[in-house]
Design a protein around this motif. Structure first.
Motif, short mmCIF file in Angstrom:
data_model
loop_
_atom_site.label_atom_id
_atom_site.label_comp_id
_atom_site.label_asym_id
_atom_site.label_seq_id
_atom_site.Cartn_x
_atom_site.Cartn_y
_atom_site.Cartn_z
N SER A 41 32.21 11.19 -32.54
CA SER A 41 31.15 11.44 -31.57
C SER A 41 29.79 11.66 -32.24
O SER A 41 28.75 11.52 -31.59
N GLU A 42 29.76 11.99 -33.52
CA GLU A 42 28.50 12.22 -34.23
C GLU A 42 27.86 10.94 -34.78
O GLU A 42 26.78 10.98 -35.35
N VAL A 43 28.53 9.80 -34.61
CA VAL A 43 28.01 8.53 -35.12
C VAL A 43 26.87 8.05 -34.24
O VAL A 43 26.99 8.04 -33.01
N GLU A 44 25.76 7.65 -34.88
CA GLU A 44 24.67 7.04 -34.13
C GLU A 44 25.15 5.68 -33.63
O GLU A 44 25.70 4.90 -34.41
N CYS A 45 24.96 5.42 -32.35
CA CYS A 45 25.52 4.18 -31.79
C CYS A 45 24.52 3.52 -30.85
O CYS A 45 23.50 4.08 -30.48
N ILE A 46 24.85 2.30 -30.51
CA ILE A 46 24.11 1.55 -29.50
C ILE A 46 25.13 1.03 -28.49
O ILE A 46 26.34 1.01 -28.77
N HIS A 47 24.67 0.63 -27.33
CA HIS A 47 25.55 0.07 -26.32
C HIS A 47 25.42 -1.45 -26.35
O HIS A 47 24.31 -1.98 -26.24
N GLU A 65 28.39 0.97 -41.76
CA GLU A 65 27.52 1.89 -42.49
C GLU A 65 27.22 3.14 -41.66
O GLU A 65 27.20 4.25 -42.19
N ASP A 66 26.97 2.96 -40.37
CA ASP A 66 26.70 4.11 -39.49
C ASP A 66 27.92 5.02 -39.40
O ASP A 66 27.80 6.25 -39.43
N ILE A 67 29.09 4.42 -39.30
CA ILE A 67 30.33 5.19 -39.20
C ILE A 67 30.57 5.96 -40.50
O ILE A 67 30.86 7.16 -40.49
N GLU A 68 30.43 5.29 -41.63
CA GLU A 68 30.65 5.94 -42.93
C GLU A 68 29.62 7.06 -43.16
O GLU A 68 29.97 8.11 -43.70
N ARG A 69 28.38 6.84 -42.77
CA ARG A 69 27.35 7.86 -42.95
C ARG A 69 27.72 9.13 -42.19
O ARG A 69 27.63 10.24 -42.73
N ALA A 70 28.18 9.00 -40.97
CA ALA A 70 28.56 10.16 -40.17
C ALA A 70 29.81 10.83 -40.74
O ALA A 70 29.90 12.06 -40.78
N ARG A 71 30.76 10.05 -41.21
CA ARG A 71 31.97 10.62 -41.80
C ARG A 71 31.64 11.37 -43.09
O ARG A 71 32.19 12.43 -43.34
#
Length: 78
Positions: A41-47, A65-71
């Motif tokens: 839920s902390e991953v920056e996302c777009i729709h 990259e966005d997923i790994e950054r949040a993890r």
């Protein structure tokens, strides 16, 4: 056990919805959450729109990259 993410595996996995824009792959966050069995839920996302059973659905998506950054921020990977 913490799963490492590799783009080659995500691209081959039919259970994870994905779409390519320009040169970047975007993955359905719900599918990646299920794959990893962890909260993203902390991953920056777009729709982005996906066509599922001939129905257009807007879905939360992010790049690897966005997923790994949040993890990494949450200390879920080493």
């Amino acid at each position: 056990m913490i799963k490492k993410l590799k783009e080659e595996i995500l691209l081959k996995d039919a259970s994870i919805k994905k779409v390519q824009f320009d040169k970047y792959w975007f993955y359905d966050l719900k599918d990646v959450e299920d794959y990893l069995n962890e909260d993203l839920s902390e991953v920056e996302c777009i729709h982005l729109p996906f066509l599922i059973d001939e129905v257009r659905v807007n879905t939360k998506c992010a790049t690897l990259e966005d997923i790994e950054r949040a993890r990494n921020r949450e200390g879920k990977t080493f």
